[in-house]
Design a protein around this motif. Structure first.
Motif, short mmCIF file in Angstrom:
data_model
loop_
_atom_site.label_atom_id
_atom_site.label_comp_id
_atom_site.label_asym_id
_atom_site.label_seq_id
_atom_site.Cartn_x
_atom_site.Cartn_y
_atom_site.Cartn_z
N GLN A 36 -63.06 0.73 32.57
CA GLN A 36 -63.70 2.01 32.21
C GLN A 36 -63.60 2.24 30.70
OE1 GLN A 36 -65.55 4.16 33.93
NE2 GLN A 36 -65.38 2.82 35.70
N PHE A 37 -62.45 1.92 30.14
CA PHE A 37 -62.28 2.06 28.70
C PHE A 37 -63.26 1.17 27.95
CE2 PHE A 37 -60.61 0.23 24.81
CZ PHE A 37 -60.52 1.36 24.02
N LEU A 38 -63.36 -0.09 28.37
CA LEU A 38 -64.24 -1.03 27.68
C LEU A 38 -65.71 -0.62 27.80
CD1 LEU A 38 -62.44 -4.37 28.60
CD2 LEU A 38 -62.47 -3.23 26.38
N LEU A 39 -66.09 0.01 28.89
CA LEU A 39 -67.47 0.49 29.07
C LEU A 39 -67.79 1.66 28.15
CD1 LEU A 39 -67.90 0.43 32.95
CD2 LEU A 39 -69.14 -0.97 31.29
N GLU A 40 -66.85 2.56 27.97
CA GLU A 40 -67.10 3.81 27.25
C GLU A 40 -66.68 3.80 25.79
OE1 GLU A 40 -68.80 6.51 28.15
OE2 GLU A 40 -69.26 5.51 30.04
N SER A 41 -65.63 3.08 25.46
CA SER A 41 -65.08 3.06 24.09
C SER A 41 -65.03 4.46 23.49
CB SER A 41 -65.89 2.12 23.20
OG SER A 41 -65.77 0.80 23.65
N PRO A 42 -64.07 5.28 23.90
CA PRO A 42 -64.01 6.68 23.46
C PRO A 42 -63.60 6.91 22.00
CG PRO A 42 -62.21 6.19 24.97
CD PRO A 42 -63.08 4.98 24.91
N PHE A 43 -63.36 5.85 21.24
CA PHE A 43 -63.03 6.00 19.82
C PHE A 43 -63.39 4.71 19.10
CE2 PHE A 43 -59.23 4.51 21.94
CZ PHE A 43 -58.84 3.43 21.16
N GLN A 44 -63.48 4.80 17.78
CA GLN A 44 -63.81 3.65 16.94
C GLN A 44 -62.58 2.75 16.79
OE1 GLN A 44 -66.69 2.97 14.86
NE2 GLN A 44 -67.83 4.48 16.03
N SER A 45 -62.77 1.47 16.96
CA SER A 45 -61.70 0.50 16.71
C SER A 45 -61.98 -0.17 15.37
CB SER A 45 -61.68 -0.56 17.81
OG SER A 45 -61.35 0.02 19.03
N CYS A 73 -56.66 -2.91 17.54
CA CYS A 73 -55.86 -1.69 17.36
C CYS A 73 -54.39 -2.02 17.15
CB CYS A 73 -56.00 -0.78 18.59
SG CYS A 73 -57.66 -0.11 18.79
N ARG A 74 -53.72 -1.16 16.39
CA ARG A 74 -52.27 -1.21 16.28
C ARG A 74 -51.72 -0.24 17.31
NH1 ARG A 74 -50.57 0.24 10.50
NH2 ARG A 74 -48.54 -0.24 11.35
N LEU A 75 -50.67 -0.65 18.02
CA LEU A 75 -50.11 0.19 19.07
C LEU A 75 -48.81 0.84 18.63
CD1 LEU A 75 -50.52 -2.01 22.28
CD2 LEU A 75 -52.02 -0.21 21.42
N ALA A 76 -48.52 1.96 19.28
CA ALA A 76 -47.25 2.66 19.13
C ALA A 76 -46.86 3.18 20.49
CB ALA A 76 -47.40 3.81 18.14
N LEU A 77 -45.58 3.42 20.68
CA LEU A 77 -45.08 4.06 21.88
C LEU A 77 -44.28 5.29 21.48
CD1 LEU A 77 -43.84 1.02 24.04
CD2 LEU A 77 -45.97 2.30 24.27
N PRO A 78 -44.30 6.33 22.33
CA PRO A 78 -43.62 7.58 21.97
C PRO A 78 -42.10 7.50 22.15
CG PRO A 78 -44.60 7.78 24.13
CD PRO A 78 -45.00 6.44 23.60
N VAL A 79 -41.42 8.30 21.36
CA VAL A 79 -39.98 8.44 21.44
C VAL A 79 -39.68 9.94 21.52
CG1 VAL A 79 -37.79 8.09 20.21
CG2 VAL A 79 -39.61 6.36 20.05
N VAL A 80 -38.96 10.35 22.55
CA VAL A 80 -38.55 11.75 22.67
C VAL A 80 -37.36 11.95 21.73
CG1 VAL A 80 -37.60 13.51 24.21
CG2 VAL A 80 -39.37 11.93 25.04
N GLN A 81 -37.52 12.90 20.80
CA GLN A 81 -36.47 13.16 19.81
C GLN A 81 -35.46 14.21 20.27
OE1 GLN A 81 -37.96 12.81 15.54
NE2 GLN A 81 -39.69 13.77 16.59
#
Length: 191
Positions: A36-45, A73-81
């Motif tokens: 679904q993501f690849l079909l729609e591409s909701p943002f510019q890469s 894309c460069r990825l990140a993961l969240p950290v709860v502070q």
């Protein structure tokens, strides 16, 4: 019924719904989410995109994160502070080591370095047709979106199983709307 009570009731109902999905359906949903993501591409890469490591019965977005890397894309993961604070994001690539975080999450170690995302892939328990999202109740993503949106444009994409789309999500003044919803069956923008 108060806003807190309404959210609590919807959380319980949605957790029960999500728990009932079998392993085969979960694997198929993860692959379909990616498609679904690849079909729609909701943002510019390319972009800096924060994902999350799935916990509990959340949809597995790891195939989607692999597709994001393939698109540059460069990825990140969240950290709860800490309670009442916004999320921090650390750079990460599939295959790099992770360490235990709070609430059963996994996160990149501090040596990975903080990075600020352009796009946030946000877990959810429920979402409605207006882009209101119900999370676990900690307010971490809401606080983070307020902070980021105050400084610049960011795109928030809620992800989940299609069964998590509901008629109405109770929301208050502190809740932040999503820009997109991405499920195993649809991708839609909120205007």
């Amino acid at each position: 019924m108060t806003l807190i009570d309404s959210k609590r009731a919807l959380r319980a109902a949605m957790l029960a719904k999500r728990e009932n999905l079998g392993d085969v359906a979960r694997r198929a949903a993860a692959a379909s989410l990616r498609e679904q993501f690849l079909l729609e591409s909701p943002f510019q890469s390319p972009a800096v995109v924060s994902g999350f490591w799935p916990i509990r019965d959340e949809i597995d977005i790891r195939p989607l994160m692999d597709a994001l890397v393939d698109k540059g894309c460069r990825l990140a993961l969240p950290v709860v502070q800490g309670r009442g604070q916004r999320l921090l994001f650390r750079a990460w690539r599939p295959g790099e080591p992770l360490e235990a975080g709070v609430f059963g999450t996994l996160q990149p170690p501090a040596a990975s370095g903080a990075i600020e995302p352009d796009v946030l892939i946000v877990p959810l328990l429920a979402c409605d047709g207006e882009g209101w999202r119900l999370g676990y109740g900690g307010g971490f993503y809401d606080r983070t979106l307020v902070d980021l949106r105050r400084r610049r444009a960011v795109t928030a994409i809620g992800v989940g199983f299609d069964l998590q789309l509901v008629a109405e999500v109770p929301h208050g003044a502190d809740d932040q709307r999503l820009d997109w919803l991405l499920t195993d069956r649809r991708a839609c923008a909120f205007v």
